[in-house]
Design a protein around this motif. Sequence first.
Motif, PDB file in Angstrom:
ATOM      1  N   LEU B 115       0.902  -1.198  -0.095  1.00  0.00           N
ATOM      2  CA  LEU B 115      -0.217   0.095   0.068  1.00  0.00           C
ATOM      3  C   LEU B 115       0.919   1.281   0.047  1.00  0.00           C
ATOM      4  O   LEU B 115       0.537   2.372  -0.668  1.00  0.00           O
ATOM      5  CB  LEU B 115      -1.086   0.052   1.249  1.00  0.00           C
ATOM      6  N   LEU B 116       1.998   1.088   0.730  1.00  0.00           N
ATOM      7  CA  LEU B 116       2.710   2.285   0.882  1.00  0.00           C
ATOM      8  C   LEU B 116       3.128   3.149  -0.380  1.00  0.00           C
ATOM      9  O   LEU B 116       3.066   4.275  -0.611  1.00  0.00           O
ATOM     10  CB  LEU B 116       3.947   1.897   1.900  1.00  0.00           C
ATOM     11  N   PRO B 117       3.662   2.386  -1.303  1.00  0.00           N
ATOM     12  CA  PRO B 117       4.068   2.994  -2.352  1.00  0.00           C
ATOM     13  C   PRO B 117       2.995   3.737  -3.278  1.00  0.00           C
ATOM     14  O   PRO B 117       3.250   4.763  -4.011  1.00  0.00           O
ATOM     15  CB  PRO B 117       4.678   1.956  -3.341  1.00  0.00           C
ATOM     16  N   THR B 118       1.907   3.056  -3.305  1.00  0.00           N
ATOM     17  CA  THR B 118       0.498   3.463  -3.845  1.00  0.00           C
ATOM     18  C   THR B 118       0.379   5.216  -3.181  1.00  0.00           C
ATOM     19  O   THR B 118       0.077   6.048  -3.800  1.00  0.00           O
ATOM     20  CB  THR B 118      -0.530   2.756  -3.877  1.00  0.00           C
ATOM     21  N   ILE B 119       0.625   4.920  -1.752  1.00  0.00           N
ATOM     22  CA  ILE B 119       0.012   6.071  -1.131  1.00  0.00           C
ATOM     23  C   ILE B 119       1.068   7.437  -1.554  1.00  0.00           C
ATOM     24  O   ILE B 119       0.709   8.299  -1.812  1.00  0.00           O
ATOM     25  CB  ILE B 119       0.027   5.868   0.403  1.00  0.00           C
ATOM     26  N   ASN B 120       2.333   6.915  -1.447  1.00  0.00           N
ATOM     27  CA  ASN B 120       3.590   7.856  -1.723  1.00  0.00           C
ATOM     28  C   ASN B 120       3.247   8.382  -3.114  1.00  0.00           C
ATOM     29  O   ASN B 120       3.528   9.669  -3.340  1.00  0.00           O
ATOM     30  CB  ASN B 120       4.981   7.213  -1.739  1.00  0.00           C
ATOM     31  N   GLN B 121       2.883   7.588  -4.185  1.00  0.00           N
ATOM     32  CA  GLN B 121       2.916   7.876  -5.503  1.00  0.00           C
ATOM     33  C   GLN B 121       1.505   9.053  -5.426  1.00  0.00           C
ATOM     34  O   GLN B 121       1.865  10.015  -5.901  1.00  0.00           O
ATOM     35  CB  GLN B 121       2.351   6.898  -6.371  1.00  0.00           C
ATOM     36  N   HIS B 122       0.585   8.808  -5.058  1.00  0.00           N
ATOM     37  CA  HIS B 122      -0.418   9.737  -5.177  1.00  0.00           C
ATOM     38  C   HIS B 122      -0.244  10.872  -4.194  1.00  0.00           C
ATOM     39  O   HIS B 122      -0.640  11.984  -4.600  1.00  0.00           O
ATOM     40  CB  HIS B 122      -1.726   9.100  -4.389  1.00  0.00           C
ATOM     41  N   SER B 123       0.440  10.786  -3.064  1.00  0.00           N
ATOM     42  CA  SER B 123       1.021  11.904  -2.356  1.00  0.00           C
ATOM     43  C   SER B 123       1.584  12.849  -3.353  1.00  0.00           C
ATOM     44  O   SER B 123       1.632  14.063  -3.005  1.00  0.00           O
ATOM     45  CB  SER B 123       1.655  11.453  -1.035  1.00  0.00           C
ATOM     46  N   GLN B 124       2.591  12.292  -3.851  1.00  0.00           N
ATOM     47  CA  GLN B 124       3.457  13.299  -4.813  1.00  0.00           C
ATOM     48  C   GLN B 124       2.711  13.930  -5.664  1.00  0.00           C
ATOM     49  O   GLN B 124       2.944  14.979  -5.952  1.00  0.00           O
ATOM     50  CB  GLN B 124       4.378  12.373  -5.341  1.00  0.00           C
ATOM     51  N   ALA B 125       1.779  13.219  -6.634  1.00  0.00           N
ATOM     52  CA  ALA B 125       0.767  13.690  -7.496  1.00  0.00           C
ATOM     53  C   ALA B 125       0.299  15.025  -6.928  1.00  0.00           C
ATOM     54  O   ALA B 125      -0.037  15.971  -7.690  1.00  0.00           O
ATOM     55  CB  ALA B 125       0.210  12.753  -8.056  1.00  0.00           C
ATOM     56  N   LEU B 126      -0.104  14.917  -5.832  1.00  0.00           N
ATOM     57  CA  LEU B 126      -1.049  15.849  -5.307  1.00  0.00           C
ATOM     58  C   LEU B 126      -0.047  16.909  -4.754  1.00  0.00           C
ATOM     59  O   LEU B 126      -0.784  18.059  -4.103  1.00  0.00           O
ATOM     60  CB  LEU B 126      -1.996  15.323  -4.209  1.00  0.00           C
ATOM     61  N   GLY B 127       1.171  16.716  -4.535  1.00  0.00           N
ATOM     62  CA  GLY B 127       2.064  17.977  -4.125  1.00  0.00           C
ATOM     63  C   GLY B 127       2.171  17.855  -2.507  1.00  0.00           C
ATOM     64  O   GLY B 127       2.403  18.993  -1.967  1.00  0.00           O
ATOM     65  N   LEU B 128       1.730  16.617  -1.937  1.00  0.00           N
ATOM     66  CA  LEU B 128       1.672  16.839  -0.439  1.00  0.00           C
ATOM     67  C   LEU B 128       3.405  16.704  -0.120  1.00  0.00           C
ATOM     68  O   LEU B 128       4.173  16.105  -0.963  1.00  0.00           O
ATOM     69  CB  LEU B 128       0.843  15.504   0.058  1.00  0.00           C
ATOM     70  N   PRO B 129       3.703  16.847   1.012  1.00  0.00           N
ATOM     71  CA  PRO B 129       5.216  16.865   1.536  1.00  0.00           C
ATOM     72  C   PRO B 129       5.586  15.516   1.448  1.00  0.00           C
ATOM     73  O   PRO B 129       4.770  14.447   1.690  1.00  0.00           O
ATOM     74  CB  PRO B 129       5.014  17.625   2.943  1.00  0.00           C
ATOM     75  N   ASP B 130       6.988  15.341   1.722  1.00  0.00           N
ATOM     76  CA  ASP B 130       7.497  13.850   1.711  1.00  0.00           C
ATOM     77  C   ASP B 130       7.060  13.441   2.937  1.00  0.00           C
ATOM     78  O   ASP B 130       6.877  13.947   3.852  1.00  0.00           O
ATOM     79  CB  ASP B 130       9.071  14.041   1.747  1.00  0.00           C
ATOM     80  N   ARG B 131       6.968  12.023   3.125  1.00  0.00           N
ATOM     81  CA  ARG B 131       6.868  11.051   4.187  1.00  0.00           C
ATOM     82  C   ARG B 131       5.306  11.372   4.454  1.00  0.00           C
ATOM     83  O   ARG B 131       5.141  11.144   5.737  1.00  0.00           O
ATOM     84  CB  ARG B 131       7.676  11.341   5.355  1.00  0.00           C
ATOM     85  N   TRP B 132       4.452  11.877   3.685  1.00  0.00           N
ATOM     86  CA  TRP B 132       2.815  12.377   4.143  1.00  0.00           C
ATOM     87  C   TRP B 132       2.291  11.080   4.710  1.00  0.00           C
ATOM     88  O   TRP B 132       1.484  11.104   5.705  1.00  0.00           O
ATOM     89  CB  TRP B 132       2.220  12.722   2.960  1.00  0.00           C
ATOM     90  N   ALA B 133       2.441  10.007   4.266  1.00  0.00           N
ATOM     91  CA  ALA B 133       1.795   8.775   4.632  1.00  0.00           C
ATOM     92  C   ALA B 133       2.069   8.396   5.951  1.00  0.00           C
ATOM     93  O   ALA B 133       1.295   7.732   6.686  1.00  0.00           O
ATOM     94  CB  ALA B 133       2.188   7.638   3.607  1.00  0.00           C
ATOM     95  N   MET B 134       3.382   8.794   6.504  1.00  0.00           N
ATOM     96  CA  MET B 134       3.717   8.428   8.068  1.00  0.00           C
ATOM     97  C   MET B 134       3.284   9.216   8.787  1.00  0.00           C
ATOM     98  O   MET B 134       3.318   9.173  10.019  1.00  0.00           O
ATOM     99  CB  MET B 134       5.300   8.342   7.698  1.00  0.00           C
ATOM    100  N   ARG B 135       2.835  10.622   8.565  1.00  0.00           N
ATOM    101  CA  ARG B 135       2.528  11.770   9.391  1.00  0.00           C
ATOM    102  C   ARG B 135       0.959  11.347   9.960  1.00  0.00           C
ATOM    103  O   ARG B 135       0.383  10.966   9.532  1.00  0.00           O
ATOM    104  CB  ARG B 135       2.327  12.972   8.802  1.00  0.00           C
ATOM    105  N   ALA B 136       0.925  12.045  11.174  1.00  0.00           N
ATOM    106  CA  ALA B 136      -0.515  11.743  11.817  1.00  0.00           C
ATOM    107  C   ALA B 136      -1.449  12.728  10.930  1.00  0.00           C
ATOM    108  O   ALA B 136      -1.120  13.535  10.317  1.00  0.00           O
ATOM    109  CB  ALA B 136      -0.275  12.358  13.370  1.00  0.00           C
ATOM    110  N   LEU B 137      -2.751  12.070  11.116  1.00  0.00           N
ATOM    111  CA  LEU B 137      -3.660  12.499  10.098  1.00  0.00           C
ATOM    112  C   LEU B 137      -3.918  14.250  10.529  1.00  0.00           C
ATOM    113  O   LEU B 137      -4.443  14.697  11.426  1.00  0.00           O
ATOM    114  CB  LEU B 137      -4.967  11.939  10.776  1.00  0.00           C
TER     115      LEU B 137
END
Lengths: 258, 240
Positions: B115-137
């Motif tokens: 799951l993590l690579p997919t989340i990272n890929q989408h996060s990047q596409a949305l311009g969210l900061p690095d390591r967004w998936a690991m951050r608290a909501l």
Amino acid sequence: MKLWFSPNEPDWTLINPALRNLDLTYNTGEFHTSNLRDLTVYCNGSITRILDTNQAGEQHLNFSATEQPGAWARNFHVPRNEKLTLFVTARAQDMLVIDLEFFLNEGSELELRYLGNSEMRQTHARFRVNHCGTNSRSDIRTATVAHSGGASTVIVDVQMPAGCVGSDSAVKCYNWSAGGRVGSLPIIAVAEPDVKASHGNVMYAIDREAVFLLQLRGLDENEARGEVLYGQLIAGMGNEVDLTDWDDARECLGDLVC
Amino acid sequence: MLEIKNLSVQASGKQLLDNVSFVVNAGERHIVMGRNGSGKSTLLNAIMGRPGLTVTGTVKFGNIENILDLPVHERARAGIFLSMQSPPELAGVGNARLLQEGLAASGQNIDLSQLLPTINQHSQALGLPDRWAMRALNVGASGGERKKNELLHLMIMNPRLCLLDEIEAGLDVDAVGVVGNMLHQLTEDSNRSWLIVSHAPDRLKINPTHVHVIDRGRLVRSGGAELAQQIQKDGYETLV
């Protein structure tokens, strides 16, 4: 509660609480867990080390358990020039007595963090640190008990003979980390909008918007409330929510998740 | 896919929605417009079961005769996703873990390593900061990041019906562009249905199939894309 760790981080990193009903009795037969719902111990970068060590019946991390219901105790002997990093989260329904005793040798170091849950009527956590060598030191980062109602105490008793690094026998000096603290963290869950509650200094109401958001992602109401409450507790302890090396963390925890 | 019949909503003794009915079929993109406080968000919240609302009527979703009988999480698990207008922050709960648990609750047990690579890929596409998936909501997140995070959750959860509550609100011009491009791609999926509350659907690059206007809790007009254009040109005065 599920706890994810990043073993390679220099500091403690708590990721997400969700591991439930972890039963360690099958590992050793030494724990008395009649009143202990969850227990996670993270030690020296690998949660499995402590269990493997225990299962193999060998060596320097020596476990012992009391026969007293709802209580457990362990003795940790930290070998010379080694660093013991210990994270304990314990969850019980009523009362829990935790008694940890550490024996540090020359050049050994100790880092300690404890987290209790909010449902215990009474919690007593005692951390005794004994220094066997002349060049050992303890670095107690956090010792916190969370509670709702009842009484909670945290006792940190560091016996540090003269001559130890950082010791001050006159005042029983502890080698605290920069953000180190010891204390009792009250958690009061307020579920109804028309109820007002207060505590001596800190009060948390369950964030209904956060519960709703988690429900929107598929968690049932109880799960969502638990996550929110625990998240508030974690925030109260000043942890950073992060995950830097999830592969290792998953490997460490994989065998433990029921 | 979604059949709303005679939906009425009350809260604190006040009528927020009155007898609203319409149908959203598979692949359709419905935009709900209206003045502030007209009941648009209430419509979405009523569909999802927000606490505090007294709801009557029926909402049929797929084979479920009336989702109003289900608790919130079961509506979500059935495939309905609501993007909140003001997503709260939640310390101690990481994005990746929440998404994994949400998927698991819907019967999709996906290993975090997958799951993590997919989340990272989408996060990047949305311009969210690095390591967004690991951050608290949403902890420490700006309003725009929170909205992007809602879209990230939508992309991961892959629902059948998407309810978006003013997802463009709080986004700067660049962020609207990023979100708009993403929504444009997502809304072209003919298997997914959309019910979007928006004051500016054109900024989101959505081509609506239907536009509804709600005023003072009532559905006063329904039409096609031209209705949204008319509103954005002339306002609501001539319509309600």
